[in-house]
Design an enzyme around this catalytic site. Structure first.
Site, PDB file in Angstrom:
ATOM      1  N   TYR A 123     -14.074 -44.767 -31.517  1.00  0.00           N
ATOM      2  CA  TYR A 123     -12.437 -44.367 -30.438  1.00  0.00           C
ATOM      3  C   TYR A 123     -12.089 -43.190 -30.949  1.00  0.00           C
ATOM      4  CZ  TYR A 123     -11.394 -49.066 -28.873  1.00  0.00           C
ATOM      5  OH  TYR A 123     -11.939 -50.656 -27.881  1.00  0.00           O
ATOM      6  N   LYS A 131     -22.917 -53.699 -38.370  1.00  0.00           N
ATOM      7  CA  LYS A 131     -23.920 -53.513 -37.451  1.00  0.00           C
ATOM      8  C   LYS A 131     -24.961 -52.678 -39.257  1.00  0.00           C
ATOM      9  CE  LYS A 131     -27.391 -54.491 -34.633  1.00  0.00           C
ATOM     10  NZ  LYS A 131     -27.590 -56.068 -34.300  1.00  0.00           N
ATOM     11  N   ASP A 191     -23.496 -59.263 -33.908  1.00  0.00           N
ATOM     12  CA  ASP A 191     -24.989 -59.370 -33.141  1.00  0.00           C
ATOM     13  C   ASP A 191     -24.256 -61.541 -32.811  1.00  0.00           C
ATOM     14  OD1 ASP A 191     -26.063 -59.048 -34.791  1.00  0.00           O
ATOM     15  OD2 ASP A 191     -27.851 -58.727 -33.561  1.00  0.00           O
ATOM     16  N   ASP A 203     -12.291 -55.160 -30.929  1.00  0.00           N
ATOM     17  CA  ASP A 203     -12.228 -54.493 -29.833  1.00  0.00           C
ATOM     18  C   ASP A 203     -12.537 -56.058 -28.884  1.00  0.00           C
ATOM     19  OD1 ASP A 203     -10.981 -53.460 -27.154  1.00  0.00           O
ATOM     20  OD2 ASP A 203     -12.466 -52.983 -27.059  1.00  0.00           O
ATOM     21  N   ASP A 207     -11.466 -60.458 -27.829  1.00  0.00           N
ATOM     22  CA  ASP A 207     -10.863 -60.684 -26.244  1.00  0.00           C
ATOM     23  C   ASP A 207     -12.309 -61.939 -26.526  1.00  0.00           C
ATOM     24  OD1 ASP A 207      -9.780 -58.310 -25.313  1.00  0.00           O
ATOM     25  OD2 ASP A 207     -10.995 -58.068 -23.433  1.00  0.00           O
TER      26      ASP A 207
HETATM   27  C1  IPM Z   1      -7.200 -53.159 -26.799  1.00  0.00           C
HETATM   28  C2  IPM Z   1      -7.455 -53.077 -25.485  1.00  0.00           C
HETATM   29  C3  IPM Z   1      -6.849 -51.397 -25.848  1.00  0.00           C
HETATM   30  C4  IPM Z   1      -8.931 -51.208 -27.234  1.00  0.00           C
HETATM   31  C5  IPM Z   1      -7.376 -50.537 -24.367  1.00  0.00           C
HETATM   32  C6  IPM Z   1      -6.563 -50.607 -23.830  1.00  0.00           C
HETATM   33  C7  IPM Z   1      -7.565 -49.221 -25.087  1.00  0.00           C
HETATM   34  O1  IPM Z   1      -8.613 -53.269 -25.068  1.00  0.00           O
HETATM   35  O2  IPM Z   1      -5.918 -53.060 -27.487  1.00  0.00           O
HETATM   36  O3  IPM Z   1      -8.262 -54.394 -27.235  1.00  0.00           O
HETATM   37  O4  IPM Z   1     -10.092 -50.968 -26.601  1.00  0.00           O
HETATM   38  O5  IPM Z   1      -7.701 -50.555 -28.045  1.00  0.00           O
HETATM   39 MG    MG Z   2      -9.467 -54.574 -26.265  1.00  0.00          MG
END
Ligand code: IPM
Ligand code: MG
Length: 361
Positions: free
Chosen positions: A141, A191, A223, A247, A251
């Protein structure tokens, strides 16, 4: 208790879910006799519109002068075509970096009453209770160089993945510390079969682990971790990992709970106030329609009360209220079953406040 809170609603559904969270916080303040003073500031797309900067200096100042920060979400199609430096996401990334919010805690807890809301079989997700500890200010990042070069078919884009020993050590320690007050098990995700940064990560984990003999730990390739999160999610206790893996895995993990709209997070600072935000994005498709699930932001407030202000009882009462709302069957569209009534953002918020009144102390 008297505290100041910087409030950064941001874009899309951000203002709606933050509005809900503040109503809930006001209710708690009244019940427990606290005073929380809010200072609002712009971040993301709305800050680009107002100040031509996704993270204006005054926003940073407000955050630095506050005891804690609440954030909604940033981004939306309106700003997608802007130069990289002007993108709403850049504002959030810069805020993380400037405030040294290196440790992002994303708890994944499955509520009994929502077992049917997840796309996974109920028996698989029963008892799921783990926390993802995501490194938040390093890795790909932020690595340099980050650029575009060349033209035509030789055009090249570069992102760089770097980690220093110090950056790895402080996040891994956070993971082990959390495991000590949980079930004592750390899964470090990397990884290392491919990436040099992951090999350093593993070395550091080995060293840090020696200081926590009461915690068991293992290494898992990312993975494989992505697969195990679906295969046996209840296996995990503390998952510690680098920025981008965290990240992606968070999700994925959110769907165990039934909806991305359920996961709160805390981004802890190495030096100053920490930030509390839902893990979901700005959901521009439903912005302004009173449909968003406010529970991730409301649960982020519970994390704030606990981690930032040490208000364990208040946090517990709020978590109980959220749980009671889910049990009562009042659910936003993301959680409602087919044919079931869909509650609005405001209705769910009202219900949380009602429950808080019930558990009045
Ligand atoms: C998160 C989001 C952010 C990230 C984006 C909005 C930059 O997806 O906080 O998980 O990738 O960290
Ligand atoms: Mg995210």
């Amino acid at each position: 208790m008297k505290k100041t809170i910087a409030v950064l609603p941001g874009d899309g559904i951000g203002p709606e879910v933050v509005g809900s969270a503040l109503r809930v916080l006001d209710q708690l303040a009244e019940q427990f006799n606290h005073q929380f003073d809010y200072t609002f500031a712009d971040i993301g797309g709305c800050a680009v519109d107002q100040h031509e900067n996704p993270l204006p200096d005054q926003t940073l100042d407000v955050c630095r002068q506050s005891d804690a920060i609440i954030l909604g979400a940033v981004g939306g199609p309106k700003w997608d075509q802007l130069a990289p430096e002007m993108r709403p996401e850049k504002g959030l990334l810069k805020l993380r970096k400037e405030l040294q919010l290196f440790a992002n805690l994303r708890p994944v807890t499955c509520f009994e009453s929502l077992l049917d809301a997840s796309p996974l079989k109920p028996e698989r997700i029963k008892g799921v209770d783990f926390i993802i500890v995501r490194e938040l200010t390093g890795g790909i990042y932020f690595g340099e160089p980050r650029e575009r070069r060349g033209v035509g078919s030789d055009e090249l884009a570069i992102d760089t993945l770097t980690y220093t020993r110090h950056e790895i050590e402080r996040i891994v320690r956070k993971g082990f510390e959390l495991a000590q007050v949980r079930r004592g098990k750390v899964t470090s995700v990397d990884k290392a079969n491919v990436l040099e940064s992951s090999r350093l990560w593993r070395e550091v984990v080995e060293q840090v682990a020696a200081d926590y003999p009461d915690v068991s730990y293992e290494h898992m390739l990312v993975d494989n971790a992505a697969m195990q999160l679906i295969r046996q999610p209840a296996y995990f206790d503390v998952v510690v990992t680098e920025n981008m893996f965290g990240d992606i895995l968070s999700d994925e993990a959110s769907m165990l709970t039934g909806s991305l709209g359920m996961l709160p997070s805390a981004s802890l600072s190495a030096v100053g106030p920490s930030l509390y935000e839902p893990i979901h994005g700005s959901a521009p498709d439903i912005a302004g329609t009173n449909k968003a699930n406010p529970l991730a932001t409301i649960s982020s407030v519970a994390m704030l009360l606990k981690y930032e202000f040490g208000l364990e009882e208040e946090a517990g009462v709020l978590e109980e209220a959220v749980s009671a709302v889910l049990e009562s069957g009042v659910r936003t569209a993301d959680l409602a079953k087919e044919g079931e009534a869909q509650a609005s953002t405001d209705e769910v918020t009202d219900e949380v406040i009602k429950q808080l009144n019930h558990i009045r102390v």
